[in-house]
Write a protein that holds these residues in place. Structure first.
Motif, PDB file in Angstrom:
ATOM      1  N   LEU A  31       0.704  -1.633   0.179  1.00 46.82           N
ATOM      2  CA  LEU A  31       0.099  -0.052  -0.068  1.00 46.82           C
ATOM      3  C   LEU A  31       0.996   1.395  -0.289  1.00 46.82           C
ATOM      4  CD1 LEU A  31      -2.845   0.777   0.383  1.00 46.82           C
ATOM      5  CD2 LEU A  31      -2.896   1.043   2.916  1.00 46.82           C
ATOM      6  N   ALA A  32       2.594   0.877   0.867  1.00 45.41           N
ATOM      7  CA  ALA A  32       2.581   2.184   0.633  1.00 45.41           C
ATOM      8  C   ALA A  32       3.372   2.282  -0.818  1.00 45.41           C
ATOM      9  CB  ALA A  32       3.901   1.807   1.798  1.00 45.41           C
ATOM     10  N   THR A  33       3.355   1.913  -1.615  1.00 39.15           N
ATOM     11  CA  THR A  33       4.523   1.921  -2.243  1.00 39.15           C
ATOM     12  C   THR A  33       3.526   2.287  -3.569  1.00 39.15           C
ATOM     13  OG1 THR A  33       5.786   0.136  -2.062  1.00 39.15           O
ATOM     14  CG2 THR A  33       5.166   0.344  -4.358  1.00 39.15           C
ATOM     15  N   PHE A  34       1.868   1.949  -3.226  1.00 41.03           N
ATOM     16  CA  PHE A  34       1.092   3.218  -4.647  1.00 41.03           C
ATOM     17  C   PHE A  34       1.086   4.121  -4.031  1.00 41.03           C
ATOM     18  CE2 PHE A  34      -1.420  -2.022  -4.671  1.00 41.03           C
ATOM     19  CZ  PHE A  34      -0.472  -2.145  -5.377  1.00 41.03           C
TER      20      PHE A  34
ATOM     21  N   SER B  48      -0.882   2.400  14.148  1.00 42.49           N
ATOM     22  CA  SER B  48       0.723   3.241  14.693  1.00 42.49           C
ATOM     23  C   SER B  48       1.815   2.512  13.766  1.00 42.49           C
ATOM     24  CB  SER B  48       1.042   3.186  16.179  1.00 42.49           C
ATOM     25  OG  SER B  48       2.056   3.743  16.539  1.00 42.49           O
ATOM     26  N   GLN B  49       1.930   1.446  13.302  1.00 40.15           N
ATOM     27  CA  GLN B  49       2.641   0.020  12.854  1.00 40.15           C
ATOM     28  C   GLN B  49       2.973   0.653  11.645  1.00 40.15           C
ATOM     29  OE1 GLN B  49       1.603  -3.625  14.229  1.00 40.15           O
ATOM     30  NE2 GLN B  49       2.535  -3.370  15.982  1.00 40.15           N
ATOM     31  N   LEU B  50       2.026   1.310  10.678  1.00 38.53           N
ATOM     32  CA  LEU B  50       1.722   1.466   9.774  1.00 38.53           C
ATOM     33  C   LEU B  50       2.136   2.827   9.418  1.00 38.53           C
ATOM     34  CD1 LEU B  50      -0.155   0.496   7.051  1.00 38.53           C
ATOM     35  CD2 LEU B  50      -1.607   2.529   7.639  1.00 38.53           C
ATOM     36  N   MET B  51       2.268   3.787  10.475  1.00 33.74           N
ATOM     37  CA  MET B  51       2.834   4.769   9.658  1.00 33.74           C
ATOM     38  C   MET B  51       4.192   5.059  10.205  1.00 33.74           C
ATOM     39  SD  MET B  51       0.548   7.115  12.060  1.00 33.74           S
ATOM     40  CE  MET B  51       1.221   9.008  11.572  1.00 33.74           C
TER      41      MET B  51
ATOM     42  N   ASP C 135       9.698   4.246   7.582  1.00 33.43           N
ATOM     43  CA  ASP C 135      10.596   3.763   6.833  1.00 33.43           C
ATOM     44  C   ASP C 135      10.746   3.696   5.143  1.00 33.43           C
ATOM     45  OD1 ASP C 135      11.321   2.981   8.848  1.00 33.43           O
ATOM     46  OD2 ASP C 135      10.165   1.102   9.268  1.00 33.43           O
ATOM     47  N   MET C 136       9.154   3.793   4.122  1.00 34.65           N
ATOM     48  CA  MET C 136       9.971   3.373   2.379  1.00 34.65           C
ATOM     49  C   MET C 136       9.603   5.002   2.375  1.00 34.65           C
ATOM     50  SD  MET C 136       7.057   0.440   2.147  1.00 34.65           S
ATOM     51  CE  MET C 136       7.711   0.772   0.724  1.00 34.65           C
ATOM     52  N   SER C 137      10.007   5.593   2.667  1.00 39.64           N
ATOM     53  CA  SER C 137       9.981   7.262   2.556  1.00 39.64           C
ATOM     54  C   SER C 137      11.638   7.647   2.067  1.00 39.64           C
ATOM     55  CB  SER C 137       9.650   8.121   3.822  1.00 39.64           C
ATOM     56  OG  SER C 137      10.808   8.270   4.799  1.00 39.64           O
ATOM     57  N   VAL C 138      12.432   6.051   2.432  1.00 37.91           N
ATOM     58  CA  VAL C 138      13.394   6.435   1.925  1.00 37.91           C
ATOM     59  C   VAL C 138      13.524   6.748   0.215  1.00 37.91           C
ATOM     60  CG1 VAL C 138      15.660   4.908   1.538  1.00 37.91           C
ATOM     61  CG2 VAL C 138      15.171   5.671   3.799  1.00 37.91           C
TER      62      VAL C 138
ATOM     63  N   TYR D 204      10.713   7.027  -1.591  1.00 38.36           N
ATOM     64  CA  TYR D 204       9.458   8.203  -2.155  1.00 38.36           C
ATOM     65  C   TYR D 204       8.965   8.618  -0.318  1.00 38.36           C
ATOM     66  CZ  TYR D 204       7.599   3.892  -4.422  1.00 38.36           C
ATOM     67  OH  TYR D 204       7.428   3.351  -5.535  1.00 38.36           O
ATOM     68  N   GLU D 205       9.943  10.262  -1.038  1.00 40.39           N
ATOM     69  CA  GLU D 205       9.655  10.593  -0.405  1.00 40.39           C
ATOM     70  C   GLU D 205       8.904  11.765  -0.236  1.00 40.39           C
ATOM     71  OE1 GLU D 205      11.812  14.984  -2.371  1.00 40.39           O
ATOM     72  OE2 GLU D 205      13.379  13.620  -1.212  1.00 40.39           O
ATOM     73  N   ASP D 206       7.519  11.557  -0.656  1.00 40.52           N
ATOM     74  CA  ASP D 206       6.714  12.585  -0.533  1.00 40.52           C
ATOM     75  C   ASP D 206       5.555  11.362   0.759  1.00 40.52           C
ATOM     76  OD1 ASP D 206       7.272  14.599  -2.416  1.00 40.52           O
ATOM     77  OD2 ASP D 206       6.046  13.508  -3.679  1.00 40.52           O
ATOM     78  N   LEU D 207       6.069  10.074   1.059  1.00 40.49           N
ATOM     79  CA  LEU D 207       4.833   9.297   1.268  1.00 40.49           C
ATOM     80  C   LEU D 207       5.102   9.380   2.957  1.00 40.49           C
ATOM     81  CD1 LEU D 207       3.899   6.366   1.024  1.00 40.49           C
ATOM     82  CD2 LEU D 207       5.551   5.255   2.057  1.00 40.49           C
ATOM     83  N   LYS D 208       3.522  10.206   2.737  1.00 39.01           N
ATOM     84  CA  LYS D 208       2.988  10.437   4.384  1.00 39.01           C
ATOM     85  C   LYS D 208       2.148  10.093   5.001  1.00 39.01           C
ATOM     86  CE  LYS D 208       4.840  14.434   4.603  1.00 39.01           C
ATOM     87  NZ  LYS D 208       6.620  14.582   5.508  1.00 39.01           N
ATOM     88  N   VAL D 209       1.844   9.958   6.058  1.00 37.78           N
ATOM     89  CA  VAL D 209       0.230   9.618   6.680  1.00 37.78           C
ATOM     90  C   VAL D 209       0.399  10.734   7.856  1.00 37.78           C
ATOM     91  CG1 VAL D 209      -1.400   8.314   8.725  1.00 37.78           C
ATOM     92  CG2 VAL D 209       0.532   7.305   6.973  1.00 37.78           C
ATOM     93  N   ILE D 210      -1.253  11.144   7.223  1.00 31.59           N
ATOM     94  CA  ILE D 210      -1.223  12.116   8.464  1.00 31.59           C
ATOM     95  C   ILE D 210      -2.957  12.293   9.845  1.00 31.59           C
ATOM     96  CG2 ILE D 210      -1.209  14.552   8.949  1.00 31.59           C
ATOM     97  CD1 ILE D 210      -0.683  15.679   6.350  1.00 31.59           C
TER      98      ILE D 210
END
Length: 439
Positions: free
Chosen positions: A145-148, A173-176, A181-184, A186-192
């Motif tokens: 999902l983070a990749t998508f 919380s673990q999903l966040m 970790d995957m923002s390495v 995808y630098e735009d990857l973010k949960v708010i």
């Protein structure tokens, strides 16, 4: 003169765009810096109606190209949340999106479509909000999902994060952390995580590894000048003019909550049949405000009742209704703000311990008890969430009698009484006279 719809100017039920007011520089900078920092997740928290969503969406429009919002509800599971995010990403992975110049990797698009094909027609959307146990297809992991999300260059907003309970919140919380970790890659990857007071602490509490990589941002109540700016922007856009007294009263009644300000201004405009920018300048008087307040209280009477009842609700076998005793003491103290000692000295039932008072004061500031009270960390004091809720509390305790629960047949009396109480509160800062021996 540009013509604006009134409902796009005063927006009590949706984020303000036309009348967006920049918050104090420190808050703005903190949020924008967090949005621009790769890998930095965000927990944005504050009381209901304080403008969290409005601020966030306006700043996202300045910093992000795409966003997906999942509105959390009571009973939603981790799997429901995963499916909600996955389902909404379909907007980016559809053929229509591809033809509009938004190009995604063909292999990633195919992977998304293959997973979506594992759901029967209509099954995916129906399962995003159900409380039943959902079995995720093995291909739909948090990492996938983070990749998508990363490929779509979209951030993910979890609204009302505080409604997620217990073990489900631990999983989210673990999903966040996985997104972090995957923002390495995808630098735009973010949960708010957007929620009530305490949301940020809950995120950190459930995964301590996140403590330095989550930006905790508290959105406070608006200052008087910020509420005034909403009114004045509305004046400019709709070609109307609030007289000075009306502005002062709206600011006072709003208690720092932009949602109340927007609703009162919208009621005034509707009562005056101002549905768009006026061709001639319309002057708004105190009579217009009185009618707007009456309409507001009429519409909110059931909500005020339910919020109060939720605040004082206790298990049937409880020996004392401690929340109720605390609210009574707050009314008796008869000040805008009150401390723990003020309440402790005025609680009439001496069987209630200091620890019980302290714990219940904290609960009365939480969504579990309607956020009927607010704690100000700067002054170390409490106050009622807003004047309407305070006035309703006084009404329910009037004459030191048991609260009247069936109020539907006397709604007009409630409106009149609330108006009277609120007006007294504003003009003389006094609700009732209490003899010294009652304290």
């Amino acid at each position: 003169m540009t013509d604006y719809k009134t409902t796009n100017v005063f927006t009590p039920t949706k984020p303000a765009i036309k009348t967006f007011v920049e918050r104090e520089k420190k808050i703005n900078n903190h949020l924008v810096d967090a949005l621009k920092t790769p890998g930095k997740q965000i927990a944005l928290y504050g009381h209901s109606g304080c403008g969290k969503t409005t601020l966030l969406l306006n700043k996202l429009n300045q910093t992000y190209e795409h966003k997906v919002t999942t509105r959390c509800m009571e009973g939603m599971t981790y799997e429901n949340i995963i499916l909600s995010g996955f389902d909404q990403l379909g907007l980016f992975y559809s053929e229509n999106t591809q033809t509009k110049g938004f190009k995604l990797s063909p292999s990633i698009t195919l992977s998304y479509q293959e997973i979506k094909a594992t759901f029967s027609l209509g099954e995916l959307t129906s399962q995003t909000q159900t409380t039943n146990k959902v079995i995720l297809p093995p291909q739909l992991t948090a990492q996938r999902l983070a990749t998508f999300f990363g490929e779509a260059k979209s951030c993910w907003i979890l609204e009302d994060f505080h409604k997620i309970k217990g073990a489900e919140k631990v999983k989210v919380s673990q999903l966040m952390k996985i997104f972090m970790d995957m923002s390495v890659d995808y630098e735009d990857l973010k949960v708010i995580a957007l929620g009530a007071v305490g949301t940020a602490r809950q995120v950190i509490h459930y995964d301590k590894e996140m403590s330095n990589r989550v930006s905790e941002i508290h959105i406070p109540y608006m200052k008087d000048a910020e509420i005034q700016a909403i009114i004045e922007q509305g004046e400019e856009l709709l070609n109307i003019k609030f007289n000075k007294k009306v502005k002062e009263k709206i600011i006072k009644y709003s208690c720092g909550l932009p949602s109340i300000c927007h609703q009162l201004c919208l009621n005034i405009c509707f009562n005056r049949e101002i549905y768009s920018t006026s061709q001639i300048r319309e002057n708004i008087t105190e009579k217009d405000l009185e009618e707007a307040i009456e309409k507001y209280v009429e519409e909110k009477s059931d909500t005020l009742k339910s919020e109060f009842d939720k605040a004082i609700k206790i298990p049937n076998k409880s020996r004392i209704n401690i929340p109720k005793e605390i609210l009574k003491a707050a009314v008796i103290f008869n000040k805008d703000e009150f401390s723990f000692d003020d309440i402790n000295n005025r609680v009439s039932n001496k069987q209630i311990s200091e620890k019980e008072i302290e714990n219940n004061l904290s609960e009365l500031c939480s969504v579990d008890r309607s956020e009927i009270l607010v704690f100000d960390e700067n002054s170390n004091k409490y106050h009622f969430n807003n004047l309407f809720l305070k006035a309703y509390t006084v009404l329910r305790f009037e004459g030191d009698q048991e609260p009247v629960y069936n109020l539907t047949t006397a709604q007009k009396k409630i409106v009149d009484r609330l108006l009277e109480i609120i007006e007294i509160e504003v003009t003389s800062n006094k609700l009732f006279d209490f003899d010294d021996d009652t304290h």
